[in-house]
Design a protein around this motif. Structure first.
Motif, PDB file in Angstrom:
ATOM      1  N   ASP A   1     114.299  65.020 -10.209  1.00 39.95           N
ATOM      2  CA  ASP A   1     115.392  65.495 -11.058  1.00 39.95           C
ATOM      3  C   ASP A   1     116.396  64.391 -11.387  1.00 39.95           C
ATOM      4  O   ASP A   1     117.455  64.665 -11.980  1.00 39.95           O
ATOM      5  N   LYS A   2     116.088  63.148 -10.991  1.00 43.32           N
ATOM      6  CA  LYS A   2     116.956  61.992 -11.236  1.00 43.32           C
ATOM      7  C   LYS A   2     118.325  62.141 -10.558  1.00 43.32           C
ATOM      8  O   LYS A   2     119.329  61.563 -11.013  1.00 43.32           O
ATOM      9  N   LYS A   3     118.361  62.869  -9.472  1.00 45.99           N
ATOM     10  CA  LYS A   3     119.604  63.031  -8.730  1.00 45.99           C
ATOM     11  C   LYS A   3     119.627  62.171  -7.470  1.00 45.99           C
ATOM     12  O   LYS A   3     120.645  62.076  -6.777  1.00 45.99           O
ATOM     13  N   ALA A   4     118.492  61.555  -7.192  1.00 46.64           N
ATOM     14  CA  ALA A   4     118.388  60.620  -6.065  1.00 46.64           C
ATOM     15  C   ALA A   4     117.576  59.422  -6.542  1.00 46.64           C
ATOM     16  O   ALA A   4     116.854  59.495  -7.555  1.00 46.64           O
ATOM     17  N   PHE A   5     117.684  58.310  -5.839  1.00 49.77           N
ATOM     18  CA  PHE A   5     116.988  57.097  -6.265  1.00 49.77           C
ATOM     19  C   PHE A   5     116.548  56.268  -5.069  1.00 49.77           C
ATOM     20  O   PHE A   5     117.086  56.398  -3.957  1.00 49.77           O
ATOM     21  N   SER A   6     115.574  55.424  -5.315  1.00 46.87           N
ATOM     22  CA  SER A   6     115.070  54.517  -4.278  1.00 46.87           C
ATOM     23  C   SER A   6     115.993  53.302  -4.192  1.00 46.87           C
ATOM     24  O   SER A   6     116.354  52.726  -5.224  1.00 46.87           O
ATOM     25  N   CYS A   7     116.335  52.929  -2.979  1.00 48.54           N
ATOM     26  CA  CYS A   7     117.219  51.785  -2.766  1.00 48.54           C
ATOM     27  C   CYS A   7     116.480  50.727  -1.949  1.00 48.54           C
ATOM     28  O   CYS A   7     116.033  50.988  -0.824  1.00 48.54           O
ATOM     29  N   PHE A   8     116.364  49.521  -2.519  1.00 47.45           N
ATOM     30  CA  PHE A   8     115.628  48.435  -1.866  1.00 47.45           C
ATOM     31  C   PHE A   8     116.546  47.424  -1.182  1.00 47.45           C
ATOM     32  O   PHE A   8     116.086  46.385  -0.717  1.00 47.45           O
ATOM     33  N   CYS A   9     117.831  47.718  -1.134  1.00 46.15           N
ATOM     34  CA  CYS A   9     118.785  46.804  -0.502  1.00 46.15           C
ATOM     35  C   CYS A   9     118.479  46.702   0.990  1.00 46.15           C
ATOM     36  O   CYS A   9     118.310  47.726   1.677  1.00 46.15           O
ATOM     37  N   SER A  10     118.415  45.478   1.485  1.00 47.67           N
ATOM     38  CA  SER A  10     118.106  45.276   2.907  1.00 47.67           C
ATOM     39  C   SER A  10     119.325  45.565   3.773  1.00 47.67           C
ATOM     40  O   SER A  10     120.468  45.581   3.286  1.00 47.67           O
ATOM     41  N   HIS A  11     119.075  45.766   5.066  1.00 47.45           N
ATOM     42  CA  HIS A  11     120.173  45.989   6.013  1.00 47.45           C
ATOM     43  C   HIS A  11     121.113  44.785   6.016  1.00 47.45           C
ATOM     44  O   HIS A  11     122.337  44.948   6.086  1.00 47.45           O
ATOM     45  N   GLU A  12     120.524  43.586   5.926  1.00 47.63           N
ATOM     46  CA  GLU A  12     121.337  42.360   5.960  1.00 47.63           C
ATOM     47  C   GLU A  12     122.258  42.289   4.738  1.00 47.63           C
ATOM     48  O   GLU A  12     123.439  41.921   4.859  1.00 47.63           O
ATOM     49  N   TRP A  13     121.724  42.649   3.595  1.00 54.32           N
ATOM     50  CA  TRP A  13     122.523  42.614   2.362  1.00 54.32           C
ATOM     51  C   TRP A  13     123.667  43.638   2.417  1.00 54.32           C
ATOM     52  O   TRP A  13     124.810  43.331   2.046  1.00 54.32           O
ATOM     53  N   LEU A  14     123.352  44.809   2.877  1.00 53.99           N
ATOM     54  CA  LEU A  14     124.376  45.850   2.976  1.00 53.99           C
ATOM     55  C   LEU A  14     125.454  45.474   3.991  1.00 53.99           C
ATOM     56  O   LEU A  14     126.644  45.732   3.779  1.00 53.99           O
TER      57      LEU A  14
ATOM     58  N   THR B   1     131.062  67.068   5.740  1.00 50.93           N
ATOM     59  CA  THR B   1     131.017  68.313   4.977  1.00 50.93           C
ATOM     60  C   THR B   1     130.825  68.113   3.476  1.00 50.93           C
ATOM     61  O   THR B   1     129.964  68.775   2.874  1.00 50.93           O
ATOM     62  N   PRO B   2     131.580  67.224   2.811  1.00 51.18           N
ATOM     63  CA  PRO B   2     131.341  67.072   1.357  1.00 51.18           C
ATOM     64  C   PRO B   2     129.950  66.535   1.043  1.00 51.18           C
ATOM     65  O   PRO B   2     129.381  66.870   0.000  1.00 51.18           O
ATOM     66  N   LYS B   3     129.396  65.718   1.921  1.00 46.79           N
ATOM     67  CA  LYS B   3     128.046  65.193   1.700  1.00 46.79           C
ATOM     68  C   LYS B   3     127.021  66.326   1.769  1.00 46.79           C
ATOM     69  O   LYS B   3     126.107  66.403   0.936  1.00 46.79           O
ATOM     70  N   GLN B   4     127.188  67.208   2.742  1.00 46.40           N
ATOM     71  CA  GLN B   4     126.249  68.320   2.873  1.00 46.40           C
ATOM     72  C   GLN B   4     126.410  69.308   1.725  1.00 46.40           C
ATOM     73  O   GLN B   4     125.429  69.870   1.225  1.00 46.40           O
ATOM     74  N   ASP B   5     127.636  69.499   1.300  1.00 51.39           N
ATOM     75  CA  ASP B   5     127.886  70.361   0.146  1.00 51.39           C
ATOM     76  C   ASP B   5     127.243  69.763  -1.108  1.00 51.39           C
ATOM     77  O   ASP B   5     126.635  70.470  -1.919  1.00 51.39           O
ATOM     78  N   HIS B   6     127.358  68.446  -1.246  1.00 53.65           N
ATOM     79  CA  HIS B   6     126.786  67.753  -2.409  1.00 53.65           C
ATOM     80  C   HIS B   6     125.259  67.840  -2.424  1.00 53.65           C
ATOM     81  O   HIS B   6     124.641  67.976  -3.492  1.00 53.65           O
ATOM     82  N   VAL B   7     124.635  67.781  -1.244  1.00 50.55           N
ATOM     83  CA  VAL B   7     123.177  67.924  -1.146  1.00 50.55           C
ATOM     84  C   VAL B   7     122.756  69.279  -1.701  1.00 50.55           C
ATOM     85  O   VAL B   7     121.847  69.382  -2.542  1.00 50.55           O
ATOM     86  N   ARG B   8     123.405  70.312  -1.239  1.00 47.76           N
ATOM     87  CA  ARG B   8     123.016  71.669  -1.660  1.00 47.76           C
ATOM     88  C   ARG B   8     123.263  71.888  -3.158  1.00 47.76           C
ATOM     89  O   ARG B   8     122.443  72.490  -3.852  1.00 47.76           O
ATOM     90  N   THR B   9     124.409  71.396  -3.627  1.00 43.19           N
ATOM     91  CA  THR B   9     124.705  71.535  -5.062  1.00 43.19           C
ATOM     92  C   THR B   9     123.661  70.802  -5.906  1.00 43.19           C
ATOM     93  O   THR B   9     123.192  71.313  -6.923  1.00 43.19           O
ATOM     94  N   SER B  10     123.266  69.604  -5.452  1.00 44.27           N
ATOM     95  CA  SER B  10     122.274  68.809  -6.185  1.00 44.27           C
ATOM     96  C   SER B  10     120.915  69.498  -6.212  1.00 44.27           C
ATOM     97  O   SER B  10     120.132  69.328  -7.142  1.00 44.27           O
TER      98      SER B  10
ATOM     99  N   SER C   1     111.365  66.371   3.325  1.00 42.17           N
ATOM    100  CA  SER C   1     110.635  65.457   2.431  1.00 42.17           C
ATOM    101  C   SER C   1     110.453  66.075   1.043  1.00 42.17           C
ATOM    102  O   SER C   1     110.626  65.397   0.015  1.00 42.17           O
ATOM    103  N   ALA C   2     110.112  67.354   1.027  1.00 44.99           N
ATOM    104  CA  ALA C   2     109.901  68.037  -0.253  1.00 44.99           C
ATOM    105  C   ALA C   2     111.190  68.085  -1.072  1.00 44.99           C
ATOM    106  O   ALA C   2     111.177  67.871  -2.294  1.00 44.99           O
ATOM    107  N   MET C   3     112.300  68.327  -0.395  1.00 49.21           N
ATOM    108  CA  MET C   3     113.593  68.384  -1.088  1.00 49.21           C
ATOM    109  C   MET C   3     113.990  67.005  -1.613  1.00 49.21           C
ATOM    110  O   MET C   3     114.558  66.875  -2.706  1.00 49.21           O
ATOM    111  N   ALA C   4     113.687  65.957  -0.848  1.00 49.98           N
ATOM    112  CA  ALA C   4     113.996  64.594  -1.296  1.00 49.98           C
ATOM    113  C   ALA C   4     113.193  64.252  -2.556  1.00 49.98           C
ATOM    114  O   ALA C   4     113.718  63.655  -3.506  1.00 49.98           O
ATOM    115  N   LEU C   5     111.923  64.641  -2.554  1.00 42.15           N
ATOM    116  CA  LEU C   5     111.079  64.402  -3.737  1.00 42.15           C
ATOM    117  C   LEU C   5     111.602  65.154  -4.958  1.00 42.15           C
ATOM    118  O   LEU C   5     111.585  64.640  -6.077  1.00 42.15           O
TER     119      LEU C   5
END
Length: 422
Positions: free
Chosen positions: A88-101, A204-213, A79-83
């Motif tokens: 740092d403007k590297k993550a954002f809130s997404c309000f798209c519903s499951h149905e829309w996606l 793997t690239p997603k996890q690498d991207h998390v750490r880099t971010s 949670s702390a890392m997400a905050l």
């Protein structure tokens, strides 16, 4: 630091055990700690007691670890890392519903295109985000350029930004997603190398991207193992069927790998194992090949130790069990052979009369060290000389009409004749 990260959602399968073995071996080679991380965040999928079962199996296979971590205990860090990423403007809130996606996925499917999130919520003004009372997820902004992974088995693998996507790192209930939690946990534990199945290559690239971010500068190494085809066997089932842990380890290390010898143990493998020698292609699991390896491990086992697997503590019974390896390949099969010897015999009708006379004679016979002397005595005292003699004796001593040479069977059973002939 290396790690094995199983989920307590079901039985450990052979692919999981192979991953644990390879991580353990390489940790020993590198003189680094090896930890077990139980990935238990998805509480509704966890099966009670499976975590303890996994740890017990690791111990049974001689896989030593320095620490056990439960992923659920790290949620506050996730949670702390997400905050931090949002700040740092590297993550954002997404309000798209499951149905829309789901609608967007179907549209991509109809247009025969790969689906990726369209970043609809990525640049929402702060006031719209603050005023929006709808449920939301948190997404990590997609990378600006391709992510390149140098895999110790596969070589260099490149992933374009769309393959990584602006993926969800926190669900609506504020539970961290697999890739986010995994990346953060590897940071927290200072993991240096991740050895896992090729099935996780897209993670793997997603996890690498998390750490880099998050500004994590250490580059985690990866080695993705080729999948095992026909991976339908659980480790628990193999053990119940009478396959030895040493034989199972031997075979799993051998699959799609170059080994200097056919039969070895894990300690041997630490001396010569190399990730670079593992094939890049999938390999098929063969229960028949495992049987042959298991049989050779049983042949090499101390006779007294082997006898314990069939219910005794006698080297003679262990040696007898090895005789039966001509027609059996697991401890379960050997036990059924030995149990038949000491069980009440079902003699075919054509041998019944001969067997009854023979049994009576044997019960009154003195002890004989050699089989030939035993046989001569029985033939003389019973006057049995017809062609059914050997067959009937085989049934009396072993419960079967054929099998190993009866003279060899007698060599190891002579001290038990009174218990066998009832």
């Amino acid at each position: 630091m290396l790690r094995f990260a199983p989920s307590p959602t079901g039985d450990m399968h052979i692919g999981d055990l192979r991953t644990a073995l390879f991580n353990y071996i390489v940790s020993k080679q590198r003189n680094e700690d090896f930890i077990v991380r139980i990935e238990d965040i998805e509480k509704e999928k966890n099966v009670e007691g499976k975590d303890e079962e996994i740890l017990a199996l690791l111990s049974l296979f001689g896989i030593e670890y320095s620490q056990v971590i439960y992923q659920s205990e790290n949620v506050r860090f996730h949670s702390a890392m997400a905050l931090q990423l949002i700040h740092d403007k590297k993550a954002f809130s997404c309000f798209c519903s499951h149905e829309w996606l789901e609608k967007k996925r179907e549209e991509a499917k109809e247009n025969k295109k790969a689906y990726s999130y369209d970043d609809a919520c990525r640049n929402l003004p702060d006031e719209l985000v603050l005023d929006n009372m709808n449920p939301f997820t948190i997404r990590l902004s997609r990378p600006d350029k391709a992510i390149v992974i140098n895999d110790l088995i596969k070589g260099e693998v490149s992933f374009e930004p769309d393959a990584v996507d602006s993926f969800i790192i926190m669900d609506q209930d504020k539970t961290p997603t697999y890739n986010f939690a995994c990346a953060v946990d590897d940071m927290l534990s200072d993991i240096s190398l991740v050895i896992r199945s090729q099935e996780h290559m897209s993670d793997t690239p997603k996890q690498d991207h998390v750490r880099t971010s998050l500004g994590y500068e250490k580059k985690v190494e990866y080695a993705h193992l080729p999948i095992i085809l026909n991976d339908t066997f659980s480790v628990k089932w193999l053990l119940e069927e009478g396959f030895l842990p040493a034989a199972i380890s031997n075979y799993l290390i051998s699959i799609a790998n170059e080994t200097p010898q056919e039969i070895f143990d894990v300690k041997d493998a630490i001396e010569w194992f190399s990730l670079e020698k593992i094939s890049k292609s999938p390999a098929r699991f063969s229960i028949e090949l495992l049987r042959e390896i298991n049989k050779k491990h049983l042949k090499n086992m101390d006779a007294t130790e082997l006898s314990r697997y069939v219910g005794f503590a006698d080297a003679n019974i262990g040696e007898l069990a090895k005789v039966y390896l001509e027609e059996a390949s697991t401890t379960k099969e050997l036990k059924s052979k030995i149990e038949a010897i000491f069980a009440a015999k079902e003699i075919p009708e054509e041998f019944t009369e001969v067997a009854q006379i023979m049994a009576k004679t044997i019960k009154n016979a003195p002890y004989f060290q050699e089989y030939d002397d035993f046989k001569k005595y029985i033939m003389k005292e019973s006057t049995l000389k017809d062609e059914n003699f050997s067959k009937a004796l085989h049934f009396l001593l072993t419960g079967a009409g054929n099998g190993p040479d009866i003279a060899l069977v007698y060599k190891y059973l002579k001290n038990y004749i009174r218990e066998i002939i009832k």
